[in-house]
Scaffold this motif. Structure first.
Motif, PDB file in Angstrom:
ATOM      1  N   ARG A 117      81.545  -5.346  62.583  1.00 34.77           N
ATOM      2  CA  ARG A 117      81.945  -5.735  63.936  1.00 34.77           C
ATOM      3  C   ARG A 117      83.423  -6.119  64.040  1.00 34.77           C
ATOM      4  O   ARG A 117      83.948  -6.205  65.143  1.00 34.77           O
ATOM      5  CB  ARG A 117      81.064  -6.866  64.448  1.00 34.77           C
ATOM      6  CG  ARG A 117      81.363  -8.214  63.863  1.00 34.77           C
ATOM      7  CD  ARG A 117      80.498  -9.281  64.464  1.00 34.77           C
ATOM      8  NE  ARG A 117      80.926 -10.569  63.936  1.00 34.77           N
ATOM      9  CZ  ARG A 117      80.343 -11.701  64.186  1.00 34.77           C
ATOM     10  NH1 ARG A 117      79.294 -11.721  64.970  1.00 34.77           N
ATOM     11  NH2 ARG A 117      80.785 -12.814  63.666  1.00 34.77           N
ATOM     12  N   ARG A 152      85.807  -3.876  66.032  1.00 38.40           N
ATOM     13  CA  ARG A 152      85.934  -3.969  67.487  1.00 38.40           C
ATOM     14  C   ARG A 152      87.251  -4.624  67.897  1.00 38.40           C
ATOM     15  O   ARG A 152      87.784  -4.354  68.952  1.00 38.40           O
ATOM     16  CB  ARG A 152      84.778  -4.779  68.079  1.00 38.40           C
ATOM     17  CG  ARG A 152      83.450  -4.076  67.980  1.00 38.40           C
ATOM     18  CD  ARG A 152      82.403  -4.843  68.702  1.00 38.40           C
ATOM     19  NE  ARG A 152      82.215  -6.152  68.055  1.00 38.40           N
ATOM     20  CZ  ARG A 152      81.369  -7.079  68.461  1.00 38.40           C
ATOM     21  NH1 ARG A 152      80.623  -6.870  69.515  1.00 38.40           N
ATOM     22  NH2 ARG A 152      81.247  -8.214  67.809  1.00 38.40           N
ATOM     23  N   ASP A 195      91.569  -1.751  65.010  1.00 39.46           N
ATOM     24  CA  ASP A 195      91.181  -0.398  64.625  1.00 39.46           C
ATOM     25  C   ASP A 195      91.697   0.035  63.257  1.00 39.46           C
ATOM     26  O   ASP A 195      91.141   0.948  62.655  1.00 39.46           O
ATOM     27  CB  ASP A 195      91.685   0.608  65.662  1.00 39.46           C
ATOM     28  CG  ASP A 195      91.010   0.416  66.997  1.00 39.46           C
ATOM     29  OD1 ASP A 195      89.873  -0.090  67.017  1.00 39.46           O
ATOM     30  OD2 ASP A 195      91.614   0.778  68.024  1.00 39.46           O
TER      31      ASP A 195
END
Length: 105
Positions: free
Chosen positions: A26, A29, A32
């Motif tokens: 996660r 998110r 990148d």
């Protein structure tokens, strides 16, 4: 993101592997440019320890957590990495605009 999961004195089961990939995955998110992560799960006496090194463009981020439960240690580790990634991303952005002219009169 390529993830490497290692266990010291603990067997890495498929549910544990899926949980780590979900929690550590996660962080993509927020930023990148995460290339890889190396997560080590270990047991030392009564403590369950989780540590991770995340390779990002321009550096590495390291965090560890120790809890009584392995899943709780992974949760704390993911929260720490999340905060560090956000802080790293904010450092990269320029908050001061150079074309702004100030007058001190």
């Amino acid at each position: 993101m390529q993830m490497n999961l290692t266990g010291h004195h603990v067997e890495i089961t498929q549910p544990l592997r899926d949980y780590v990939q979900d929690k550590i995955g996660r962080i993509e998110r927020h930023y990148d440019n995460v290339t890889s992560a190396h997560v080590i799960l270990s047991i030392e006496k009564l403590d369950q320890k989780a540590e991770a090194t995340v390779h990002v463009a321009g550096g590495d981020i390291h965090a560890y957590a120790t809890e009584a439960d392995m899943y709780a240690a992974i949760d704390v580790l993911a929260d720490k990495l999340d905060r560090q990634i956000k802080k790293y991303k904010e450092k990269l952005t320029d908050h001061h605009r150079s074309d702004k002219v100030r007058s001190f009169t």
